[in-house]
Design a protein around this motif. Structure first.
Motif, PDB file in Angstrom:
ATOM      1  N   ASP A   2      37.604  47.953  32.011  1.00 26.82           N
ATOM      2  CA  ASP A   2      36.755  46.800  32.308  1.00 26.82           C
ATOM      3  C   ASP A   2      36.992  45.630  31.359  1.00 26.82           C
ATOM      4  O   ASP A   2      36.952  44.469  31.779  1.00 26.82           O
ATOM      5  CB  ASP A   2      35.280  47.216  32.286  1.00 26.82           C
ATOM      6  CG  ASP A   2      34.386  46.110  32.797  1.00 26.82           C
ATOM      7  OD1 ASP A   2      34.597  45.658  33.941  1.00 26.82           O
ATOM      8  OD2 ASP A   2      33.497  45.658  32.043  1.00 26.82           O
ATOM      9  N   TYR A  38      39.007  40.819  35.375  1.00 26.18           N
ATOM     10  CA  TYR A  38      39.357  40.729  36.794  1.00 26.18           C
ATOM     11  C   TYR A  38      40.780  40.217  37.010  1.00 26.18           C
ATOM     12  O   TYR A  38      41.549  40.803  37.767  1.00 26.18           O
ATOM     13  CB  TYR A  38      38.357  39.786  37.466  1.00 26.18           C
ATOM     14  CG  TYR A  38      38.434  39.754  38.967  1.00 26.18           C
ATOM     15  CD1 TYR A  38      37.559  40.516  39.736  1.00 26.18           C
ATOM     16  CD2 TYR A  38      39.359  38.947  39.633  1.00 26.18           C
ATOM     17  CE1 TYR A  38      37.616  40.493  41.125  1.00 26.18           C
ATOM     18  CE2 TYR A  38      39.428  38.920  41.010  1.00 26.18           C
ATOM     19  CZ  TYR A  38      38.547  39.694  41.753  1.00 26.18           C
ATOM     20  OH  TYR A  38      38.611  39.663  43.114  1.00 26.18           O
ATOM     21  N   ASP A  39      41.140  39.129  36.343  1.00 28.56           N
ATOM     22  CA  ASP A  39      42.448  38.509  36.595  1.00 28.56           C
ATOM     23  C   ASP A  39      43.590  39.441  36.206  1.00 28.56           C
ATOM     24  O   ASP A  39      44.560  39.588  36.952  1.00 28.56           O
ATOM     25  CB  ASP A  39      42.577  37.172  35.850  1.00 28.56           C
ATOM     26  CG  ASP A  39      41.628  36.128  36.432  1.00 28.56           C
ATOM     27  OD1 ASP A  39      41.145  36.332  37.565  1.00 28.56           O
ATOM     28  OD2 ASP A  39      41.378  35.123  35.739  1.00 28.56           O
ATOM     29  N   SER A  63      34.364  41.023  47.774  1.00 23.20           N
ATOM     30  CA  SER A  63      34.436  40.155  46.578  1.00 23.20           C
ATOM     31  C   SER A  63      33.077  39.856  45.951  1.00 23.20           C
ATOM     32  O   SER A  63      32.884  38.815  45.332  1.00 23.20           O
ATOM     33  CB  SER A  63      35.140  38.822  46.893  1.00 23.20           C
ATOM     34  OG  SER A  63      36.410  39.079  47.449  1.00 23.20           O
ATOM     35  N   ASP A  97      38.978  49.916  44.309  1.00 31.72           N
ATOM     36  CA  ASP A  97      38.575  48.641  43.719  1.00 31.72           C
ATOM     37  C   ASP A  97      38.609  47.544  44.791  1.00 31.72           C
ATOM     38  O   ASP A  97      38.855  47.818  45.970  1.00 31.72           O
ATOM     39  CB  ASP A  97      39.452  48.301  42.500  1.00 31.72           C
ATOM     40  CG  ASP A  97      40.902  48.035  42.865  1.00 31.72           C
ATOM     41  OD1 ASP A  97      41.213  47.753  44.034  1.00 31.72           O
ATOM     42  OD2 ASP A  97      41.752  48.101  41.954  1.00 31.72           O
ATOM     43  N   THR A  98      38.367  46.318  44.376  1.00 34.63           N
ATOM     44  CA  THR A  98      38.267  45.194  45.316  1.00 34.63           C
ATOM     45  C   THR A  98      39.583  44.941  46.062  1.00 34.63           C
ATOM     46  O   THR A  98      39.587  44.342  47.135  1.00 34.63           O
ATOM     47  CB  THR A  98      37.775  43.916  44.581  1.00 34.63           C
ATOM     48  OG1 THR A  98      37.635  42.859  45.521  1.00 34.63           O
ATOM     49  CG2 THR A  98      38.729  43.493  43.470  1.00 34.63           C
ATOM     50  N   PHE A 145      34.215  45.026  36.596  1.00 40.36           N
ATOM     51  CA  PHE A 145      35.254  44.956  37.625  1.00 40.36           C
ATOM     52  C   PHE A 145      35.011  46.002  38.708  1.00 40.36           C
ATOM     53  O   PHE A 145      35.153  45.722  39.905  1.00 40.36           O
ATOM     54  CB  PHE A 145      36.636  45.154  36.992  1.00 40.36           C
ATOM     55  CG  PHE A 145      37.752  45.168  37.998  1.00 40.36           C
ATOM     56  CD1 PHE A 145      38.124  44.004  38.656  1.00 40.36           C
ATOM     57  CD2 PHE A 145      38.418  46.350  38.317  1.00 40.36           C
ATOM     58  CE1 PHE A 145      39.141  44.011  39.604  1.00 40.36           C
ATOM     59  CE2 PHE A 145      39.438  46.361  39.261  1.00 40.36           C
ATOM     60  CZ  PHE A 145      39.797  45.189  39.904  1.00 40.36           C
ATOM     61  N   TYR A 159      31.473  38.644  40.151  1.00 37.80           N
ATOM     62  CA  TYR A 159      32.132  38.968  38.885  1.00 37.80           C
ATOM     63  C   TYR A 159      31.899  37.826  37.898  1.00 37.80           C
ATOM     64  O   TYR A 159      31.964  36.660  38.278  1.00 37.80           O
ATOM     65  CB  TYR A 159      33.636  39.189  39.082  1.00 37.80           C
ATOM     66  CG  TYR A 159      34.294  39.700  37.831  1.00 37.80           C
ATOM     67  CD1 TYR A 159      34.128  41.027  37.444  1.00 37.80           C
ATOM     68  CD2 TYR A 159      35.033  38.859  37.019  1.00 37.80           C
ATOM     69  CE1 TYR A 159      34.695  41.502  36.272  1.00 37.80           C
ATOM     70  CE2 TYR A 159      35.612  39.335  35.842  1.00 37.80           C
ATOM     71  CZ  TYR A 159      35.437  40.653  35.481  1.00 37.80           C
ATOM     72  OH  TYR A 159      35.991  41.113  34.318  1.00 37.80           O
ATOM     73  N   ILE A 218      32.704  45.385  41.881  1.00 41.16           N
ATOM     74  CA  ILE A 218      33.080  44.437  42.935  1.00 41.16           C
ATOM     75  C   ILE A 218      33.761  45.196  44.077  1.00 41.16           C
ATOM     76  O   ILE A 218      34.686  45.961  43.843  1.00 41.16           O
ATOM     77  CB  ILE A 218      34.058  43.371  42.371  1.00 41.16           C
ATOM     78  CG1 ILE A 218      33.443  42.690  41.143  1.00 41.16           C
ATOM     79  CG2 ILE A 218      34.432  42.338  43.436  1.00 41.16           C
ATOM     80  CD1 ILE A 218      32.174  41.951  41.370  1.00 41.16           C
ATOM     81  N   THR A 230      43.691  42.599  38.667  1.00 40.39           N
ATOM     82  CA  THR A 230      44.143  42.355  40.037  1.00 40.39           C
ATOM     83  C   THR A 230      45.601  41.848  40.086  1.00 40.39           C
ATOM     84  O   THR A 230      46.143  41.676  41.169  1.00 40.39           O
ATOM     85  CB  THR A 230      43.226  41.337  40.762  1.00 40.39           C
ATOM     86  OG1 THR A 230      43.111  40.166  39.957  1.00 40.39           O
ATOM     87  CG2 THR A 230      41.851  41.927  41.017  1.00 40.39           C
TER      88      THR A 230
END
Lengths: 243, 243
Positions: A180, A184-185, B167, A17-18, B160, B205, B163, A188
């Motif tokens: 999903d 995002y928040d 980013s 992932d990112t 998600f 995102y 990405i 991560t």
């Protein structure tokens, strides 16, 4: 106990992932590859199974994660077909890092499904024998999965790329839909530690699914998930997280 | 000409579509991995580039496919940073099968983007020198990409998992959005032979994109694609197919 099979794998950027950590769906893809390679090595590849009109399908995973491997890391994937009864085959997977520390342990339940009937079939001795799994009478009970409360959901259209060689949505895609929705928040800032997932019904091309979830942030952070088509439950899961 | 770098790769089931052929986004992931490994080997990895406040971004691919490698097949991936000018670096990739036959050739354009500014930067000698690419004055023109006619589209919410470490949505995901709209029946009855794709704007995102397409089935079968957010063009492509 069954025969063990181990292979090494280098985690690559597109499996991560990112934040540079291996994504759960990719971890599942990699462990399933190890079970396919063990099956090939024991002369029980897909073409052998298909002579019986059968194909392997996974109905459960119980996943314990110490940590997700990182981009570039060398890992060892081990699998063992531990035991089986009339209908269910219990297979374990382990992921270890270069220092021999366990990153993850995955317990799974495999069943054989008729390619044409799409129905559960009993396990022929000729298919299972080479794995040297223990024959047991007991049916293992997986932890009960509680449904999310409320009706918070996002919809996902099944994509061509979601469909695997079994002509249905690959197991690993359900994790994509479930993770999903958390956003995002959350993803991560939290570490996934435990997953119990049960697959109830095949999802096919042309379907549009709803991914329901809720999130309980008390002593433990727990997310609860269901994948549904209309009122039909397709999969359900419970995940435990730390910050 | 630049230094060449070759690595082998075994195509695995989760890189393939339901017909057992390697999927285009996965082919792109694998070739980009080879360019990252060459960069690492030459002491020009991401951390080196980031000291300049820069990151590599791809703006173009021209892809010629003889055939997509199959599940289980061993392939060789070769890359060469052929030439560069003030802003653009031209890198080629080749995929060969075990008999040395070319499966695909991919020409690409890389640029350096400011990590904070998100703007195009000129190419520092210190970054490019070890690749031994030819310095040229000319800016190569890519084939013009004609927009799809009509307003046929499907929408995709950025996930998600789309990405990457930069980013933004990874390059390979645009192919997913463009191919998926063509549908199961088309994708299982046609072979992709050629792709020209141009990336115009980063997707982030939280974005929801529209994947526009049309399909011309005359002497040649051609699909034309645009990825847009509102009126903003993010990527455009032209693909040629055979039945």
């Amino acid at each position: 106990m069954g025969k063990k099979f181990t292979e090494t794998h280098q985690v690559v950027y597109y499996e991560c992932d990112t934040t540079g950590k291996m994504r759960l769906p990719m971890m599942i893809n990699c462990v399933i590859k190890s079970s396919e390679e063990q099956s090939d090595a024991l002369g029980r590849d897909k073409s052998f199974i298909s002579k019986y009109g059968l194909t392997w399908v996974i109905t459960h995973y119980d996943i314990q994660v110490s940590r997700f491997p990182k981009n570039g890391e060398q890992i060892a994937i081990t699998t063992e077909a531990v035991s089986y009864n009339k209908y269910f085959c219990y297979r374990n997977f382990w992921i270890h890092d270069n220092e021999g520390k366990e990153c993850a342990k995955i317990e799974s339940v495999f069943v054989l499904m008729g390619i044409d009937t799409r129905k559960l079939a009993s396990v022929p001795e000729e298919i299972i024998a080479p794995f040297e799994s223990e024959k047991i009478m007991k049916i293992k009970r997986s932890p009960k999965i509680v449904a999310p409360s409320g009706s918070q959901s996002l919809n996902y259209r099944v994509r061509f790329a979601d469909i695997d060689g079994n002509s249905h949505v690959n197991n690993s895609r359900y994790f994509e839909w479930m993770l999903d929705v958390l956003g995002y928040d959350f993803l991560t800032s939290h570490n996934l530690q435990q997953v119990s997932i049960k697959f109830d019904k095949e999802v096919e091309y042309g379907n549009e699914i709803e991914s329901y979830w809720d999130l309980i942030e008390e002593e433990e952070v727990v997310s609860r998930h269901q994948i549904k088509i209309g009122n039909q439950l397709c999969a359900e899961a419970c995940m435990k997280w730390t910050k």
